[in-house]
Scaffold this motif. Sequence first.
Motif, mmCIF file in Angstrom:
data_model
loop_
_atom_site.group_PDB
_atom_site.id
_atom_site.type_symbol
_atom_site.label_atom_id
_atom_site.label_comp_id
_atom_site.label_asym_id
_atom_site.label_seq_id
_atom_site.Cartn_x
_atom_site.Cartn_y
_atom_site.Cartn_z
ATOM 1 N N SER A 1 44.859 38.281 56.147
ATOM 2 C CA SER A 1 45.460 39.052 55.060
ATOM 3 C C SER A 1 45.209 40.547 55.189
ATOM 4 C CB SER A 1 44.917 38.574 53.712
ATOM 5 O OG SER A 1 45.263 37.229 53.502
ATOM 6 N N TYR B 1 38.222 34.610 51.249
ATOM 7 C CA TYR B 1 38.523 33.194 51.338
ATOM 8 C C TYR B 1 38.738 32.789 52.803
ATOM 9 C CZ TYR B 1 40.936 28.763 51.034
ATOM 10 O OH TYR B 1 41.301 27.455 51.218
ATOM 11 N N GLU B 2 39.503 33.590 53.543
ATOM 12 C CA GLU B 2 39.786 33.271 54.941
ATOM 13 C C GLU B 2 38.513 33.226 55.780
ATOM 14 O OE1 GLU B 2 44.215 35.342 54.883
ATOM 15 O OE2 GLU B 2 42.517 36.445 55.709
ATOM 16 N N SER C 1 43.628 41.650 45.507
ATOM 17 C CA SER C 1 44.113 40.405 46.084
ATOM 18 C C SER C 1 43.783 40.312 47.576
ATOM 19 C CB SER C 1 45.625 40.294 45.877
ATOM 20 O OG SER C 1 46.129 39.146 46.486
ATOM 21 N N GLU D 1 40.117 39.351 47.956
ATOM 22 C CA GLU D 1 39.899 37.937 47.646
ATOM 23 C C GLU D 1 40.445 37.037 48.746
ATOM 24 O OE1 GLU D 1 41.720 37.944 43.798
ATOM 25 O OE2 GLU D 1 39.931 38.798 42.843
ATOM 26 N N LYS D 2 41.625 37.365 49.274
ATOM 27 C CA LYS D 2 42.220 36.543 50.342
ATOM 28 C C LYS D 2 41.391 36.605 51.614
ATOM 29 C CE LYS D 2 47.001 36.841 48.790
ATOM 30 N NZ LYS D 2 48.316 37.443 49.037
ATOM 31 N N THR D 3 40.951 37.802 51.991
ATOM 32 C CA THR D 3 40.176 37.903 53.233
ATOM 33 C C THR D 3 38.814 37.234 53.094
ATOM 34 O OG1 THR D 3 39.352 40.119 52.683
ATOM 35 C CG2 THR D 3 41.339 39.997 54.054
#
Length: 142
Positions: free
Chosen positions: A27, A106-107, A99, A102-104
Amino acid sequence: MDTHDLPSQLRSSISKLYKRMRKHMYSAGTFSMTEIETIGFLFKKGTLLPSELASLTKITTQSMSQILRKMEENGMIIRVPSKEDRRKVYVSLTADGKSIVEKTRYERDEWLGDVIENSLTENDRKLLIETLPVLNKIIEAQ
């Protein structure tokens, strides 16, 4: 390995782990390490002055200005003038910026969790859990 080699080995291992995790930050797109670091500081602190961001990332204010301009063009940050001193401008993340963080996260957590689960033995996982407080002591040491 003796304790004389420990600092070099630890630094090398942490650096390699960080680089591997970075490869799994889909992301983040084409953001540089300093840009990702800047986004991270804004996520943690909320609102900062460009000079504070430059100091935290250890770059010049001119370089930070370029980074912030790019991030603003990409809709990652907003700049808000200070009510007390109009010469100061505060920087914070937009919803899109938050966002991305948060996405990175999670990844990276997803990748790391898979590696821990599929590559380490139960004893390795227990040892890793026991090692975390020691690593945190190193991180918090002055």
